[in-house]
Design a protein around this motif. Sequence first.
Motif, PDB file in Angstrom:
ATOM      1  N   UNK A 267      28.092  27.457  32.379  1.00  0.00           N
ATOM      2  CA  UNK A 267      27.766  26.192  32.235  1.00  0.00           C
ATOM      3  C   UNK A 267      28.650  25.555  31.474  1.00  0.00           C
ATOM      4  N   UNK A 268      29.690  26.007  30.655  1.00  0.00           N
ATOM      5  CA  UNK A 268      30.878  25.254  30.317  1.00  0.00           C
ATOM      6  C   UNK A 268      32.053  25.340  31.150  1.00  0.00           C
ATOM      7  N   UNK A 269      32.321  26.498  31.633  1.00  0.00           N
ATOM      8  CA  UNK A 269      33.492  26.592  32.686  1.00  0.00           C
ATOM      9  C   UNK A 269      33.176  27.371  33.716  1.00  0.00           C
TER      10      UNK A 269
ATOM     11  N   UNK B  59      32.589  33.687  33.988  1.00  0.00           N
ATOM     12  CA  UNK B  59      33.316  32.671  33.564  1.00  0.00           C
ATOM     13  C   UNK B  59      34.687  32.991  33.140  1.00  0.00           C
ATOM     14  N   UNK B  60      35.825  32.187  33.384  1.00  0.00           N
ATOM     15  CA  UNK B  60      36.992  32.530  32.860  1.00  0.00           C
ATOM     16  C   UNK B  60      37.049  32.639  31.599  1.00  0.00           C
TER      17      UNK B  60
ATOM     18  N   UNK C  38      35.801  27.527  40.065  1.00  0.00           N
ATOM     19  CA  UNK C  38      36.817  26.616  40.640  1.00  0.00           C
ATOM     20  C   UNK C  38      37.074  25.533  39.497  1.00  0.00           C
ATOM     21  N   UNK C  39      37.040  26.268  37.954  1.00  0.00           N
ATOM     22  CA  UNK C  39      37.482  25.271  36.920  1.00  0.00           C
ATOM     23  C   UNK C  39      36.590  24.229  36.574  1.00  0.00           C
ATOM     24  N   UNK C  40      35.405  23.976  37.066  1.00  0.00           N
ATOM     25  CA  UNK C  40      34.529  23.089  36.752  1.00  0.00           C
ATOM     26  C   UNK C  40      34.233  23.143  35.296  1.00  0.00           C
ATOM     27  N   UNK C  41      34.825  22.152  34.508  1.00  0.00           N
ATOM     28  CA  UNK C  41      34.747  22.057  32.858  1.00  0.00           C
ATOM     29  C   UNK C  41      33.642  21.219  32.489  1.00  0.00           C
TER      30      UNK C  41
ATOM     31  N   UNK D 229      32.916  44.497  37.692  1.00  0.00           N
ATOM     32  CA  UNK D 229      32.942  43.666  38.966  1.00  0.00           C
ATOM     33  C   UNK D 229      34.460  43.601  39.514  1.00  0.00           C
ATOM     34  N   UNK D 230      35.337  43.178  38.400  1.00  0.00           N
ATOM     35  CA  UNK D 230      36.610  43.077  38.604  1.00  0.00           C
ATOM     36  C   UNK D 230      37.154  41.639  38.751  1.00  0.00           C
ATOM     37  N   UNK D 231      35.869  40.626  38.893  1.00  0.00           N
ATOM     38  CA  UNK D 231      36.097  39.148  38.851  1.00  0.00           C
ATOM     39  C   UNK D 231      35.201  38.460  38.480  1.00  0.00           C
ATOM     40  N   UNK D 232      34.872  37.220  38.616  1.00  0.00           N
ATOM     41  CA  UNK D 232      33.598  36.579  38.316  1.00  0.00           C
ATOM     42  C   UNK D 232      32.851  36.929  39.445  1.00  0.00           C
ATOM     43  N   UNK D 233      31.620  37.139  39.158  1.00  0.00           N
ATOM     44  CA  UNK D 233      30.741  37.212  40.273  1.00  0.00           C
ATOM     45  C   UNK D 233      30.732  36.050  41.337  1.00  0.00           C
TER      46      UNK D 233
END
Length: 238
Positions: free
Chosen positions: A165-167, A52-53, A170-173, A125-129
């Motif tokens: 689950x929180x963030x 997650x971000x 694609x920014x789903x908050x 991983x360098x980024x979110x899986x």
Amino acid sequence: MTRLHKPKAGFWIRLCVVLSYPITTAFFRLRWRNVDRMPATGGVLVAVNHISQADTLTMARLVWHSGRIPRFLIKHTVFGWPVLGRIMGGAGQLPVYRQSEHAADSLRDATKALQRGECVVIYPEGTITNDPDYWPMQAKTGVARLALSCPDVPVVPVGQWGAHRTLGRRGRFRPIPRHRHEASVGEPLNLDRYRQAAPTGETLRAMTDEIMAAITAEVERLRGETRPATTANPAASA
């Protein structure tokens, strides 16, 4: 949560703590396992899965709770942002230059930090899986290069679960309900057999996969599930 150790921290690190604690407390129910496995002093390379971000905040809090000051490898573009960039630079975070003539600087700066006895945090991983179920995916070999450059520095795998689950992607908050976020600190890895190895592609891949396997084992414990037989490829679209 009481910190296990209390090293000196400057203004910018304490500002990060002041800003991040209310956020992580408001949006997450935090649970840590085996934080005492984090070495109290000396250089340490902490390798974490990325879901997650928001998990940089939660992992920073975990490392701070362990009594260490985290130095994250962060995309260099963040350092150009107003306010946040100044805070990241002042707090001694480490810029990552990807696919540029400055790419080698990232490993050089991280190596120097480890040699100074810092706690460097890397997302291999360098980024979110991009795994559909958020399992760790195949990692880049930067973590192995760092481990080879500092063979006396322990590599500590950390598995985490729940921040997505929180963030999510694609920014789903989804701040309500306040979701549980867990992390488990693994035992420092024994990579001594690679100490004299040349940094060939084969060696770097073997080391990286071993580190990611240890991270995934911690994620399995948190989830109470077994990892999938196939590991996601980072080249696939997220």
